[in-house]
Design a protein around this motif. Sequence first.
Motif, PDB file in Angstrom:
ATOM      1  N   ALA A   1      47.136   5.663  20.242  1.00  0.00           N
ATOM      2  CA  ALA A   1      46.906   4.850  19.042  1.00  0.00           C
ATOM      3  C   ALA A   1      45.430   4.558  18.765  1.00  0.00           C
ATOM      4  CB  ALA A   1      47.725   3.559  19.122  1.00  0.00           C
ATOM      5  N   PRO A   2      44.642   4.130  19.757  1.00  0.00           N
ATOM      6  CA  PRO A   2      43.235   3.829  19.435  1.00  0.00           C
ATOM      7  C   PRO A   2      42.484   5.050  18.884  1.00  0.00           C
ATOM      8  CG  PRO A   2      43.818   2.940  21.576  1.00  0.00           C
ATOM      9  CD  PRO A   2      44.967   3.814  21.152  1.00  0.00           C
ATOM     10  N   LEU A   3      42.829   6.227  19.388  1.00  0.00           N
ATOM     11  CA  LEU A   3      42.175   7.448  18.908  1.00  0.00           C
ATOM     12  C   LEU A   3      42.610   7.747  17.479  1.00  0.00           C
ATOM     13  CD1 LEU A   3      42.714   9.556  22.174  1.00  0.00           C
ATOM     14  CD2 LEU A   3      40.621   8.384  21.464  1.00  0.00           C
ATOM     15  N   MET A   4      43.898   7.531  17.190  1.00  0.00           N
ATOM     16  CA  MET A   4      44.413   7.760  15.831  1.00  0.00           C
ATOM     17  C   MET A   4      43.832   6.730  14.865  1.00  0.00           C
ATOM     18  SD  MET A   4      48.336   8.570  17.042  1.00  0.00           S
ATOM     19  CE  MET A   4      49.071   9.163  15.514  1.00  0.00           C
ATOM     20  N   ILE A   5      43.717   5.494  15.327  1.00  0.00           N
ATOM     21  CA  ILE A   5      43.144   4.435  14.465  1.00  0.00           C
ATOM     22  C   ILE A   5      41.688   4.766  14.151  1.00  0.00           C
ATOM     23  CG2 ILE A   5      42.430   2.004  14.438  1.00  0.00           C
ATOM     24  CD1 ILE A   5      44.975   1.442  16.189  1.00  0.00           C
ATOM     25  N   ALA A   6      40.932   5.152  15.167  1.00  0.00           N
ATOM     26  CA  ALA A   6      39.500   5.448  14.957  1.00  0.00           C
ATOM     27  C   ALA A   6      39.309   6.613  13.996  1.00  0.00           C
ATOM     28  CB  ALA A   6      38.843   5.756  16.304  1.00  0.00           C
ATOM     29  N   ARG A   7      40.251   7.559  14.020  1.00  0.00           N
ATOM     30  CA  ARG A   7      40.154   8.721  13.133  1.00  0.00           C
ATOM     31  C   ARG A   7      40.460   8.344  11.684  1.00  0.00           C
ATOM     32  NH1 ARG A   7      44.306  13.285  12.937  1.00  0.00           N
ATOM     33  NH2 ARG A   7      43.265  14.962  11.806  1.00  0.00           N
ATOM     34  N   GLY A   8      41.323   7.344  11.512  1.00  0.00           N
ATOM     35  CA  GLY A   8      41.581   6.805  10.173  1.00  0.00           C
ATOM     36  C   GLY A   8      42.472   7.645   9.288  1.00  0.00           C
ATOM     37  N   LYS A   9      43.282   8.524   9.889  1.00  0.00           N
ATOM     38  CA  LYS A   9      44.149   9.373   9.053  1.00  0.00           C
ATOM     39  C   LYS A   9      45.634   9.079   9.259  1.00  0.00           C
ATOM     40  CE  LYS A   9      41.036  13.111   8.129  1.00  0.00           C
ATOM     41  NZ  LYS A   9      40.792  14.537   8.056  1.00  0.00           N
ATOM     42  N   GLY A  10      45.953   7.941   9.859  1.00  0.00           N
ATOM     43  CA  GLY A  10      47.354   7.616  10.097  1.00  0.00           C
ATOM     44  C   GLY A  10      47.968   8.576  11.105  1.00  0.00           C
ATOM     45  N   GLY A  11      49.278   8.779  10.975  1.00  0.00           N
ATOM     46  CA  GLY A  11      49.947   9.697  11.894  1.00  0.00           C
ATOM     47  C   GLY A  11      51.363   9.248  12.176  1.00  0.00           C
ATOM     48  N   ALA A  12      52.032  10.005  13.034  1.00  0.00           N
ATOM     49  CA  ALA A  12      53.434   9.716  13.360  1.00  0.00           C
ATOM     50  C   ALA A  12      53.640   9.785  14.869  1.00  0.00           C
ATOM     51  CB  ALA A  12      54.357  10.712  12.656  1.00  0.00           C
ATOM     52  N   ILE A  13      54.321   8.768  15.376  1.00  0.00           N
ATOM     53  CA  ILE A  13      54.699   8.743  16.792  1.00  0.00           C
ATOM     54  C   ILE A  13      56.223   8.698  16.847  1.00  0.00           C
ATOM     55  CG2 ILE A  13      54.599   7.427  18.952  1.00  0.00           C
ATOM     56  CD1 ILE A  13      51.855   6.343  18.000  1.00  0.00           C
ATOM     57  N   ILE A  14      56.798   9.578  17.651  1.00  0.00           N
ATOM     58  CA  ILE A  14      58.255   9.604  17.809  1.00  0.00           C
ATOM     59  C   ILE A  14      58.560   9.489  19.304  1.00  0.00           C
ATOM     60  CG2 ILE A  14      60.397  10.891  17.423  1.00  0.00           C
ATOM     61  CD1 ILE A  14      57.369  11.935  15.451  1.00  0.00           C
ATOM     62  N   ASN A  15      59.508   8.634  19.636  1.00  0.00           N
ATOM     63  CA  ASN A  15      59.878   8.408  21.028  1.00  0.00           C
ATOM     64  C   ASN A  15      61.317   8.846  21.265  1.00  0.00           C
ATOM     65  OD1 ASN A  15      57.355   7.045  21.298  1.00  0.00           O
ATOM     66  ND2 ASN A  15      58.305   5.217  20.401  1.00  0.00           N
ATOM     67  N   THR A  16      61.569   9.459  22.400  1.00  0.00           N
ATOM     68  CA  THR A  16      62.944   9.847  22.711  1.00  0.00           C
ATOM     69  C   THR A  16      63.662   8.696  23.394  1.00  0.00           C
ATOM     70  OG1 THR A  16      62.311  12.166  22.962  1.00  0.00           O
ATOM     71  CG2 THR A  16      64.439  11.514  23.862  1.00  0.00           C
ATOM     72  N   ALA A  17      64.636   8.134  22.708  1.00  0.00           N
ATOM     73  CA  ALA A  17      65.528   7.151  23.324  1.00  0.00           C
ATOM     74  C   ALA A  17      66.797   7.901  23.727  1.00  0.00           C
ATOM     75  CB  ALA A  17      65.799   5.997  22.366  1.00  0.00           C
ATOM     76  N   SER A  18      67.966   7.385  23.384  1.00  0.00           N
ATOM     77  CA  SER A  18      69.237   8.010  23.773  1.00  0.00           C
ATOM     78  C   SER A  18      70.365   7.178  23.180  1.00  0.00           C
ATOM     79  CB  SER A  18      69.364   8.014  25.301  1.00  0.00           C
ATOM     80  OG  SER A  18      70.692   8.341  25.690  1.00  0.00           O
ATOM     81  N   ILE A  19      71.552   7.766  23.058  1.00  0.00           N
ATOM     82  CA  ILE A  19      72.698   6.923  22.706  1.00  0.00           C
ATOM     83  C   ILE A  19      72.980   5.921  23.829  1.00  0.00           C
ATOM     84  CG2 ILE A  19      73.792   8.512  21.077  1.00  0.00           C
ATOM     85  CD1 ILE A  19      75.768   9.262  23.375  1.00  0.00           C
ATOM     86  N   ALA A  20      72.441   6.203  25.020  1.00  0.00           N
ATOM     87  CA  ALA A  20      72.593   5.240  26.125  1.00  0.00           C
ATOM     88  C   ALA A  20      71.861   3.940  25.845  1.00  0.00           C
ATOM     89  CB  ALA A  20      72.080   5.858  27.427  1.00  0.00           C
ATOM     90  N   ALA A  21      70.939   3.959  24.871  1.00  0.00           N
ATOM     91  CA  ALA A  21      70.253   2.721  24.466  1.00  0.00           C
ATOM     92  C   ALA A  21      71.159   1.841  23.626  1.00  0.00           C
ATOM     93  CB  ALA A  21      68.996   3.069  23.671  1.00  0.00           C
TER      94      ALA A  21
END
Length: 277
Positions: free
Chosen positions: A122-142
């Motif tokens: 995140a800090p690197l993406m913020i410093a770049r100033g172009k936004g972005g997308a983060i996707i995390n793998t959860a599970s139906i077990a969540a």
Amino acid sequence: MRFAGKRAVVTGGASGIGRATALRLEHEGAEVWIGDIDVPNGQALADASNGRIHFVRTDVMQVADIAALMQAVDAAGGIDVVFNNAGAGGAREKIDAISAEDWDRTQNLLLRSVAMGIRYAAPLMIARGKGGAIINTASIAALQTGAAPTAYSVAKAGVLHLTTMAAADLSQHNIRVNAVCPGFITTNIFTSALGISGDKRDAANGMIGQVAAQAQPLQRAGAPDDIAAAVAYLASADASFVTGTHIVVDGGMTIGPRHSWDPNAPTMFSALEVFAQ
Ligand SMILES: NC(=O)c1ccc[n+]([C@@H]2O[C@H](COP(=O)([O-])OP(=O)(O)OC[C@H]3O[C@@H](n4cnc5c(N)ncnc54)[C@H](O)[C@@H]3O)[C@@H](O)[C@H]2O)c1
């Protein structure tokens, strides 16, 4: 070519869901960095990619490894997409038997790794100033019991709430954070957890389809590409107004009790009908 000119990080990209997602993002134009502990398979994927996929040996349980992976992609021009996906089955004991050490190891592998993936990207993406997308793998077990062991399920539930918290924290920088909840997907995660290898592994993976057909509404095993498609959507501009949520990709497994989709399954009413004459 939704990702032309974009750079993506995929942890756990040497196998299964991560591999399929790395290939999909690359196919749609991205340059991809895989972080994984599986050096032979990660390197083989990079070697076969005409320089579009890079492999960085990364243990997501080591914060320094995660930081180095993110810095490598930042130095190459900047991070657009992060898929925090690496994982394994974790400790299988029930809550009345698990040790504190096994509990911690599982949380570190499946939950802290995702938190630190966001923390160091995140800090690197913020410093770049172009936004972005983060996707995390959860599970139906969540979402419900019965899909995986306790420590794994609790960690994945944590991934879902971490996703909403991070989405709020990073929204002002136009960094979107979402999660995907796979159902039963044919990968090596099950055989690895049970120590099944060699010829037996293919046979065991074949069994997943048979079990899925009996357990879930859509009667086929999920494939890594099913998850890659959802991740690619969340990573793309098609989802530019989507943040802090999750997509369930499970062949309907979490729809509800079996009788809600299986006409042959008994319900309380069908069982009591004999007394109602
Ligand atoms: N397959 C399923 O049915 C299913 C369902 C729900 C969620 N998931 C989740 O999907 C993710 C991917 O799993 P998969 O099914 O593709 O399994 P997989 O075993 O095919 O792939 C997992 C990858 O993560 C890597 N990995 C494991 N520990 C690591 C570590 N410490 N550091 C870096 N890399 C590490 C492995 O080397 C492997 O390449 C996991 O988070 C898993 O919990 C899988």
